[in-house]
Scaffold this motif. Structure first.
Motif, mmCIF file in Angstrom:
data_model
loop_
_atom_site.group_PDB
_atom_site.id
_atom_site.type_symbol
_atom_site.label_atom_id
_atom_site.label_comp_id
_atom_site.label_asym_id
_atom_site.label_seq_id
_atom_site.Cartn_x
_atom_site.Cartn_y
_atom_site.Cartn_z
ATOM 1 N N TYR A 1 0.511 -1.189 -0.350
ATOM 2 C CA TYR A 1 -0.170 0.179 -0.293
ATOM 3 C C TYR A 1 1.087 1.593 -0.210
ATOM 4 O O TYR A 1 1.870 1.576 0.790
ATOM 5 N N SER A 2 0.679 2.464 -0.517
ATOM 6 C CA SER A 2 0.980 3.593 -0.547
ATOM 7 C C SER A 2 0.255 4.360 0.270
ATOM 8 O O SER A 2 -0.469 4.399 0.812
ATOM 9 N N PRO A 3 0.991 5.509 0.830
ATOM 10 C CA PRO A 3 0.719 6.400 1.571
ATOM 11 C C PRO A 3 -0.829 7.426 0.547
ATOM 12 O O PRO A 3 -1.792 7.690 1.511
ATOM 13 N N ALA A 4 -0.404 7.379 0.049
ATOM 14 C CA ALA A 4 -1.447 8.238 -1.257
ATOM 15 C C ALA A 4 -1.923 7.489 -2.417
ATOM 16 O O ALA A 4 -0.818 6.932 -2.691
ATOM 17 N N PRO A 5 -2.892 8.139 -3.410
ATOM 18 C CA PRO A 5 -2.851 7.046 -5.221
ATOM 19 C C PRO A 5 -1.689 7.368 -5.790
ATOM 20 O O PRO A 5 -1.297 8.613 -5.210
ATOM 21 N N GLY A 6 -0.753 7.069 -6.493
ATOM 22 C CA GLY A 6 -0.314 7.568 -7.386
ATOM 23 C C GLY A 6 1.413 7.496 -6.466
ATOM 24 O O GLY A 6 2.794 7.829 -6.997
ATOM 25 N N HIS A 7 1.446 7.169 -4.948
ATOM 26 C CA HIS A 7 2.366 7.569 -4.658
ATOM 27 C C HIS A 7 3.783 6.179 -4.596
ATOM 28 O O HIS A 7 2.005 4.498 -4.423
ATOM 29 N N ASP A 8 4.234 5.643 -4.095
ATOM 30 C CA ASP A 8 4.811 4.178 -4.696
ATOM 31 C C ASP A 8 4.719 3.036 -2.916
ATOM 32 O O ASP A 8 4.785 3.891 -1.811
ATOM 33 N N PRO A 9 4.285 2.129 -3.118
ATOM 34 C CA PRO A 9 4.411 1.112 -2.052
ATOM 35 C C PRO A 9 4.915 0.872 -1.031
ATOM 36 O O PRO A 9 6.027 1.226 -1.353
ATOM 37 N N HIS A 10 4.770 0.910 0.184
ATOM 38 C CA HIS A 10 6.027 0.751 1.319
ATOM 39 C C HIS A 10 5.316 0.741 2.777
ATOM 40 O O HIS A 10 3.985 -0.028 2.394
ATOM 41 N N LEU A 11 6.022 -0.765 3.329
ATOM 42 C CA LEU A 11 5.666 -1.347 4.239
ATOM 43 C C LEU A 11 4.909 -0.656 5.145
ATOM 44 O O LEU A 11 4.181 -1.226 6.038
ATOM 45 N N LEU A 12 5.986 0.389 5.917
ATOM 46 C CA LEU A 12 5.296 0.900 6.518
ATOM 47 C C LEU A 12 2.960 1.862 6.334
ATOM 48 O O LEU A 12 2.908 1.468 7.610
ATOM 49 N N TYR A 13 2.893 2.262 4.852
ATOM 50 C CA TYR A 13 2.150 2.302 5.138
ATOM 51 C C TYR A 13 1.174 1.051 4.423
ATOM 52 O O TYR A 13 -0.387 0.905 4.632
ATOM 53 N N THR A 14 1.401 0.394 4.370
ATOM 54 C CA THR A 14 1.074 -1.211 4.329
ATOM 55 C C THR A 14 0.431 -1.582 6.087
ATOM 56 O O THR A 14 -0.935 -2.490 6.128
ATOM 57 N N LEU A 15 1.502 -1.624 6.569
ATOM 58 C CA LEU A 15 0.517 -1.963 8.467
ATOM 59 C C LEU A 15 -0.372 -0.935 8.156
ATOM 60 O O LEU A 15 -0.902 -1.298 9.057
ATOM 61 N N SER A 16 0.107 0.012 8.004
ATOM 62 C CA SER A 16 -1.084 1.136 8.249
ATOM 63 C C SER A 16 -2.589 0.541 7.983
ATOM 64 O O SER A 16 -3.303 0.953 8.540
ATOM 65 N N ALA A 17 -2.210 0.229 6.843
ATOM 66 C CA ALA A 17 -3.997 0.226 6.057
ATOM 67 C C ALA A 17 -4.149 -0.779 7.027
ATOM 68 O O ALA A 17 -5.475 -0.985 6.832
ATOM 69 N N VAL A 18 -3.767 -2.208 7.203
ATOM 70 C CA VAL A 18 -3.718 -3.954 7.785
ATOM 71 C C VAL A 18 -4.557 -2.471 8.740
ATOM 72 O O VAL A 18 -5.502 -3.043 9.702
ATOM 73 N N GLN A 19 -4.304 -1.950 10.023
ATOM 74 C CA GLN A 19 -4.399 -1.749 10.861
ATOM 75 C C GLN A 19 -5.586 -0.514 10.670
ATOM 76 O O GLN A 19 -6.667 -0.877 12.219
ATOM 77 N N ILE A 20 -5.850 -0.027 9.975
ATOM 78 C CA ILE A 20 -6.602 0.750 9.491
ATOM 79 C C ILE A 20 -8.163 0.052 9.302
ATOM 80 O O ILE A 20 -9.138 0.040 9.917
ATOM 81 N N ALA A 21 -8.122 -1.384 8.722
ATOM 82 C CA ALA A 21 -9.109 -1.998 8.133
ATOM 83 C C ALA A 21 -9.563 -2.630 9.772
ATOM 84 O O ALA A 21 -10.519 -2.963 9.576
ATOM 85 N N CYS A 22 -8.525 -3.201 10.053
ATOM 86 C CA CYS A 22 -9.027 -3.855 11.411
ATOM 87 C C CYS A 22 -9.933 -3.325 12.509
ATOM 88 O O CYS A 22 -10.393 -3.893 13.259
ATOM 89 N N LEU A 23 -9.104 -1.997 12.566
ATOM 90 C CA LEU A 23 -9.911 -0.402 13.135
ATOM 91 C C LEU A 23 -11.770 -0.670 12.917
ATOM 92 O O LEU A 23 -12.862 -0.611 13.953
ATOM 93 N N ILE A 24 -11.743 -0.225 11.491
ATOM 94 C CA ILE A 24 -13.393 -0.865 11.323
ATOM 95 C C ILE A 24 -14.236 -2.080 10.798
ATOM 96 O O ILE A 24 -14.717 -2.126 10.043
ATOM 97 N N ASN A 25 -12.531 -3.624 11.208
ATOM 98 C CA ASN A 25 -13.819 -4.477 11.666
ATOM 99 C C ASN A 25 -13.469 -4.859 9.758
ATOM 100 O O ASN A 25 -14.968 -5.354 9.453
ATOM 101 N N ARG A 26 -12.760 -4.520 8.705
ATOM 102 C CA ARG A 26 -12.952 -4.502 7.348
ATOM 103 C C ARG A 26 -11.942 -5.987 6.941
ATOM 104 O O ARG A 26 -11.586 -5.837 5.948
ATOM 105 N N GLU A 27 -10.720 -6.547 8.169
ATOM 106 C CA GLU A 27 -9.320 -6.835 7.531
ATOM 107 C C GLU A 27 -9.792 -8.456 6.595
ATOM 108 O O GLU A 27 -9.286 -8.642 5.317
ATOM 109 N N SER A 28 -11.268 -8.863 6.759
ATOM 110 C CA SER A 28 -11.556 -9.628 5.783
ATOM 111 C C SER A 28 -11.642 -9.222 4.121
ATOM 112 O O SER A 28 -11.757 -10.701 3.464
#
Ligand SMILES: COc1ccc(S(=O)(=O)N2Cc3cc(-c4ccc(C=O)o4)ccc3N(Cc3cncn3C)C[C@H]2Cc2ccc(O)cc2)cc1
Ligand SMILES: [Zn+2]
Length: 328
Positions: free
Chosen positions: A82-109
């Motif tokens: 995942y990237s920090p915003a559309p059009g940016h490059d993917p990075h592990l920092l933002y991949t973790l943040s994306a997964v954390q956000i999905a878990c917060l809103i119960n959408r990780e599945s």
């Protein structure tokens, strides 16, 4: 040597809860438009910081969950990162943040879990370390991002966990602390990443808890605030990095919690809400989360309980059935 510190005006403040909710809900809107465009390079992380902080003080309620998940999906790359915003490059920092956000809103599945696992696994090196992206910078921060990300998805067994732990151990110093790479000096933020990694791996037996506990307790200054290294100024975000590590090691009583609480409350912005790095500076979502998270560990007022290892609400960690190791 004069000890660098800040002088608190002697009013012990209570907290301006309502204003913190307004600050977090309006961040990125007109009031902060300029700043939010300046911070596009970290926006996915900024959303994790702001939404987790809001969850803690807004009774677990997060507005516009569908809009949030659409944004997360708009930053997904075919490689699974995942990237920090559309059009940016993917990075592990933002991949973790994306997964954390999905878990917060119960959408990780609803995430492409196998692709994310493949992205993270490909970043592990032969020595067990992780790079942040394909350009190859190794840092123990990325060990934590990789282990936290896969653990949240229930896929920790898809990487070489023994080698990952071995690399973290190689970064342990004689002062009980850890640095970004073998031989690098101990630093509060990296100690949190390494102890957090060992907590997720169930290997806190590798930590010299008394020596490290002593080094961490030494971070507290007369102002009550904590710094990240000797001779540095206190900073609210170290309230989290240092205090949550002491909590994981079962030694959080080794610092004066009342004095730490006073420092954090002195760093809140009474007008617009939010917390800054120290009293008098500009507030931001980053220091707002870490100030509130440290107050949560001290069971302050009605802030919801937070997990010291994942920096996520305990209710979410429990729902995912995760039990990161701590030393009682
Ligand atoms: C304002 O200057 C910076 C300097 C570094 C960064 S950073 O991305 O490398 N990073 C995270 C960080 C974020 C903020 C911030 C301001 C507004 C927002 C919106 O959400 O977030 C501010 C600081 C900051 N830093 C720098 C810092 C914090 N305390 C002392 N300093 C020097 C930390 C820095 C590294 C980092 C830490 C944790 C993490 O999960 C990701 C990156 C960002 C802004
Ligand atoms: Zn800070």
């Amino acid at each position: 040597m004069l000890q660098k510190d800040v002088k608190l005006d002697n009013t012990t403040k209570s907290w301006v809860l309502k204003k913190h909710i307004d600050f977090l809900q309006s961040f990125g809107k007109e009031r902060h438009q300029y700043e939010s465009s300046m911070m596009e390079f970290l926006r996915m992380s900024g959303m994790y910081w702001g939404l987790t902080a809001l969850y803690l003080i807004n009774d677990g309620k997060i507005p516009k969950e569908d809009e949030i998940f659409e944004y997360v999906k708009s930053c997904e790359h075919s490689c699974g990162g995942y990237s920090p915003a559309p059009g940016h490059d993917p990075h592990l920092l933002y991949t973790l943040s994306a997964v954390q956000i999905a878990c917060l809103i119960n959408r990780e599945s609803e995430l492409p879990i196998e692709k994310i696992v493949s992205y993270v696994s490909k970043l592990q090196q032969d020595d067990g370390s992780f790079t942040g992206d394909k350009w190859g910078e190794v840092d123990t921060r990325y060990s934590f991002c990789a282990l936290a990300c896969l653990s949240l998805l229930g896929k920790l067994n898809e990487i070489n966990l023994v080698k990952a732990v071995e690399f973290v151990k190689c970064c342990q110093n004689f002062d009980g602390g850890f640095g970004s790479r073998p031989g690098a000096e101990s630093h509060g933020g990296l100690i949190y990443c390494c102890v957090g990694s060992l907590s997720i791996a169930g290997r806190l037996d590798l930590v010299d808890a008394d020596t490290l506990g002593w080094w961490l307790a030494e971070r507290q200054l007369p102002s009550g605030g904590l710094n990240g290294r000797p001779e540095k100024l206190p900073d609210v975000c170290y309230s989290w990095w240092v205090f949550s590590t002491l909590n994981i090691l079962g030694r959080d009583h080794w610092i004066d919690k009342e004095e730490l609480k006073t420092f954090i409350l002195a760093s809140q912005d009474n007008e617009g809400g939010g917390f800054s790095d120290r009293p008098g500076d500009e507030p931001d979502p980053f220091h707002t989360l870490f100030g509130l998270a440290a107050l949560s560990l001290m069971s302050y007022d009605k802030i919801l309980p937070i997990d010291p290892t994942f920096c996520m609400p305990k209710a979410v960690i429990n729902r995912l059935g995760l039990k990161p190791q701590t030393l009682s």
